[in-house]
Motif scaffolding. Structure first.
Motif, PDB file in Angstrom:
ATOM      1  N   ILE A  85      92.726 -35.994   8.439  1.00  0.00           N
ATOM      2  CA  ILE A  85      93.539 -37.373   8.999  1.00  0.00           C
ATOM      3  C   ILE A  85      93.340 -38.150   7.626  1.00  0.00           C
ATOM      4  O   ILE A  85      93.873 -38.818   6.642  1.00  0.00           O
ATOM      5  CB  ILE A  85      92.951 -38.739   9.876  1.00  0.00           C
ATOM      6  CG1 ILE A  85      93.755 -37.928  11.024  1.00  0.00           C
ATOM      7  CG2 ILE A  85      93.460 -39.884   9.860  1.00  0.00           C
ATOM      8  CD1 ILE A  85      93.077 -38.473  12.402  1.00  0.00           C
ATOM      9  N   THR A 124     100.451 -40.407  10.007  1.00  0.00           N
ATOM     10  CA  THR A 124      99.491 -39.838  10.974  1.00  0.00           C
ATOM     11  C   THR A 124     100.269 -41.454  12.371  1.00  0.00           C
ATOM     12  O   THR A 124     100.966 -41.996  11.108  1.00  0.00           O
ATOM     13  CB  THR A 124      98.291 -41.075  11.099  1.00  0.00           C
ATOM     14  OG1 THR A 124      98.111 -42.061  10.432  1.00  0.00           O
ATOM     15  CG2 THR A 124      96.856 -39.521  10.307  1.00  0.00           C
ATOM     16  N   PRO A 141     104.160 -41.700   5.924  1.00  0.00           N
ATOM     17  CA  PRO A 141     102.792 -41.903   6.618  1.00  0.00           C
ATOM     18  C   PRO A 141     102.497 -40.505   7.155  1.00  0.00           C
ATOM     19  O   PRO A 141     103.776 -39.836   7.605  1.00  0.00           O
ATOM     20  CB  PRO A 141     102.354 -42.839   7.703  1.00  0.00           C
ATOM     21  CG  PRO A 141     103.888 -43.748   7.066  1.00  0.00           C
ATOM     22  CD  PRO A 141     105.029 -43.201   6.130  1.00  0.00           C
ATOM     23  N   SER A 150      97.723 -50.796   6.422  1.00  0.00           N
ATOM     24  CA  SER A 150      96.857 -49.841   6.289  1.00  0.00           C
ATOM     25  C   SER A 150      97.766 -48.494   5.090  1.00  0.00           C
ATOM     26  O   SER A 150      98.654 -48.739   5.028  1.00  0.00           O
ATOM     27  CB  SER A 150      96.164 -49.132   7.695  1.00  0.00           C
ATOM     28  OG  SER A 150      95.515 -47.902   7.186  1.00  0.00           O
ATOM     29  N   SER A 194      92.849 -45.511  13.939  1.00  0.00           N
ATOM     30  CA  SER A 194      93.741 -43.354  13.718  1.00  0.00           C
ATOM     31  C   SER A 194      92.881 -43.282  14.814  1.00  0.00           C
ATOM     32  O   SER A 194      94.288 -42.685  15.239  1.00  0.00           O
ATOM     33  CB  SER A 194      93.209 -43.832  11.987  1.00  0.00           C
ATOM     34  OG  SER A 194      92.051 -43.878  11.879  1.00  0.00           O
ATOM     35  N   ALA A 209      97.258 -46.228   5.642  1.00  0.00           N
ATOM     36  CA  ALA A 209      97.024 -45.003   6.106  1.00  0.00           C
ATOM     37  C   ALA A 209      99.028 -45.372   6.276  1.00  0.00           C
ATOM     38  O   ALA A 209      99.131 -43.993   6.308  1.00  0.00           O
ATOM     39  CB  ALA A 209      96.704 -45.218   7.789  1.00  0.00           C
ATOM     40  N   TRP A 217      95.484 -39.597   2.772  1.00  0.00           N
ATOM     41  CA  TRP A 217      95.492 -41.050   3.106  1.00  0.00           C
ATOM     42  C   TRP A 217      95.436 -40.898   0.907  1.00  0.00           C
ATOM     43  O   TRP A 217      94.780 -40.437   0.637  1.00  0.00           O
ATOM     44  CB  TRP A 217      94.222 -41.126   3.359  1.00  0.00           C
ATOM     45  CG  TRP A 217      94.474 -42.038   4.674  1.00  0.00           C
ATOM     46  CD1 TRP A 217      95.726 -42.100   4.855  1.00  0.00           C
ATOM     47  CD2 TRP A 217      93.646 -42.003   5.468  1.00  0.00           C
ATOM     48  NE1 TRP A 217      95.358 -41.690   6.573  1.00  0.00           N
ATOM     49  CE2 TRP A 217      93.901 -42.096   6.499  1.00  0.00           C
ATOM     50  CE3 TRP A 217      92.548 -42.334   5.365  1.00  0.00           C
ATOM     51  CZ2 TRP A 217      93.620 -42.230   8.285  1.00  0.00           C
ATOM     52  CZ3 TRP A 217      91.384 -43.042   6.527  1.00  0.00           C
ATOM     53  CH2 TRP A 217      92.253 -43.848   8.077  1.00  0.00           C
ATOM     54  N   THR A 252      89.705 -48.210   3.807  1.00  0.00           N
ATOM     55  CA  THR A 252      88.777 -48.094   3.749  1.00  0.00           C
ATOM     56  C   THR A 252      87.556 -49.380   3.737  1.00  0.00           C
ATOM     57  O   THR A 252      87.233 -49.419   3.035  1.00  0.00           O
ATOM     58  CB  THR A 252      88.641 -46.318   3.972  1.00  0.00           C
ATOM     59  OG1 THR A 252      89.839 -45.961   4.302  1.00  0.00           O
ATOM     60  CG2 THR A 252      87.269 -46.063   5.076  1.00  0.00           C
ATOM     61  N   GLY A 311      99.652 -44.479  10.639  1.00  0.00           N
ATOM     62  CA  GLY A 311     100.351 -45.091   9.872  1.00  0.00           C
ATOM     63  C   GLY A 311     101.690 -45.590   9.883  1.00  0.00           C
ATOM     64  O   GLY A 311     102.412 -45.940   9.196  1.00  0.00           O
ATOM     65  N   GLY A 353     101.234 -40.567   2.502  1.00  0.00           N
ATOM     66  CA  GLY A 353     100.413 -39.334   3.148  1.00  0.00           C
ATOM     67  C   GLY A 353     100.526 -38.543   1.871  1.00  0.00           C
ATOM     68  O   GLY A 353     101.800 -38.754   1.571  1.00  0.00           O
TER      69      GLY A 353
END
Length: 342
Positions: free
Chosen positions: A294, A152, A150, A126, A83, A128, A298, A183, A155, A131
């Motif tokens: 960031i 990011t 997402p 992920s 990320s 990610a 999530w 995570t 993501g 969002g």
């Protein structure tokens, strides 16, 4: 059964590889070859000495001919840029995450077009891909029908890969199985470039007598999974049968691997209870807006129903995750100090 693992010498890749080499079976068939691909191969990697193993080292996009030198039945695609480094270097993330995945899919398609097996591709996506956008009500809990939005580059790249794999699966080029990873904590060793790396560091470092910094408000809630549950989830997705019956995988929609929702405050309280005040007091709260932006984007709460229907369940609590980590540390220490066997 011939299996390939990309990112094979990373944290999850090495654990998954160790499991495969121990069991020497997947999908009810014996493993006849295991191709381990990664940019860097550690000097002390024990797996390279196993007679089943072939190592492919370098940028994956340059080594796909070697990866597919013999027909591949199952691919675990774990290689990725993470990320924070994707936020820092857009081109790196696009190459490592999107371009390499597309090249891998093209090579897999070529294998099946030439009369070889249609590979079963297990892809590590992920959380990610989701969002939380300012001005929009957050969806909670999140499930597989939640619209991914997402916030990011990482993501976004993972989401593009998910869609590409779904289309290649629909067209019969591969049998894609997408696992959205939570995570993973607690990771041993040095921190990586993921924005979420602190979630392992605030546990791992104090237990080693080292200071650690928590860069977010401790009230932040996060979705976690232990390394053990994550690896078992990837393996289970590789083996589960396709179909619409109980315990079967239907469609090409990703599977959110089961999540434990916990606050950073609760993580630190568990550390304090297990290891004492002197250890827990080694953690300093020092908010970093870049990291918080960031990780805070999530979602933390997930509906684990689809994973549960496949037989996958979250860690019961953070205390169990901590116990896993302590057991791993104890095992590593014992191994490091054991005399060599004759």
């Amino acid at each position: 059964m011939r299996i390939a693992v990309t990112g094979a010498f990373g944290f999850l890749g090495s654990r998954l590889t160790a499991h495969l080499l121990e069991q020497r079976m997947l999908c009810g068939a014996p493993i006849e070859g295991l191709v381990l691909a990664d940019r860097i191969v550690p000097d002390d990697a024990a797996a390279v000495d196993d007679p089943l193993v072939t190592v492919v080292q370098g940028d994956l996009s340059d080594r796909l001919d070697d990866l597919f030198a013999d027909p591949v039945d199952v691919i675990f695609h774990l290689a990725a840029a993470v990320s924070a480094e994707c936020e820092e270097d857009f081109d790196l993330g696009m190459h490592a995450n999107l371009d390499v995945t597309r090249a891998l899919l093209d090579a897999a398609r070529g294998q099946s077009a030439a009369g070889g097996p249609v590979p079963r591709l297990v892809f590590s996506s992920s959380l990610a891909v989701f969002g939380i956008h300012p001005g929009l009500p957050p969806t909670s809990p999140v499930d597989e029908s939640t619209l991914p939005t997402p916030r990011t580059s990482y993501g976004t790249q993972k989401l593009m890969c998910e869609q590409l794999i779904a289309d290649c699966t629909r067209r019969g080029f591969v049998d894609g199985r997408v696992a959205r990873l939570m995570t993973v904590a607690v990771r041993p060793g040095k921190p990586n470039a993921a924005a979420s790396a602190f979630l392992s560091a605030i546990i791992r470092a104090p237990l080693a007598g080292l200071p650690a910094t928590c860069p977010v408000d401790p009230g932040l809630r996060v979705a976690l999974a232990s390394p053990q549950r994550t690896v078992l989830g990837l393996l289970h997705l590789a083996e589960v049968a396709r179909g619409t019956g109980p315990g079967q995988l239907s469609g090409s929609a990703p599977v959110n691997l089961p999540a434990l929702t916990v606050s950073v405050t609760d993580m630190l309280a568990t550390l304090r209870q297990a290891a004492g005040d002197a250890v827990a007091d080694l953690v300093t709260i020092a908010p970093d807006p870049a990291v918080e932006a960031i990780v805070g984007s999530w979602p933390a709460a997930f509906d684990n129903s689809r994973a549960a229907a496949l037989g996958l369940h979250p860690d019961p609590d953070f205390a169990s995750i901590l116990r896993h980590h302590l057991d791993d540390r104890a095992g590593s220490t014992r191994t490091a100090h054991e005399p060599p066997r004759p």
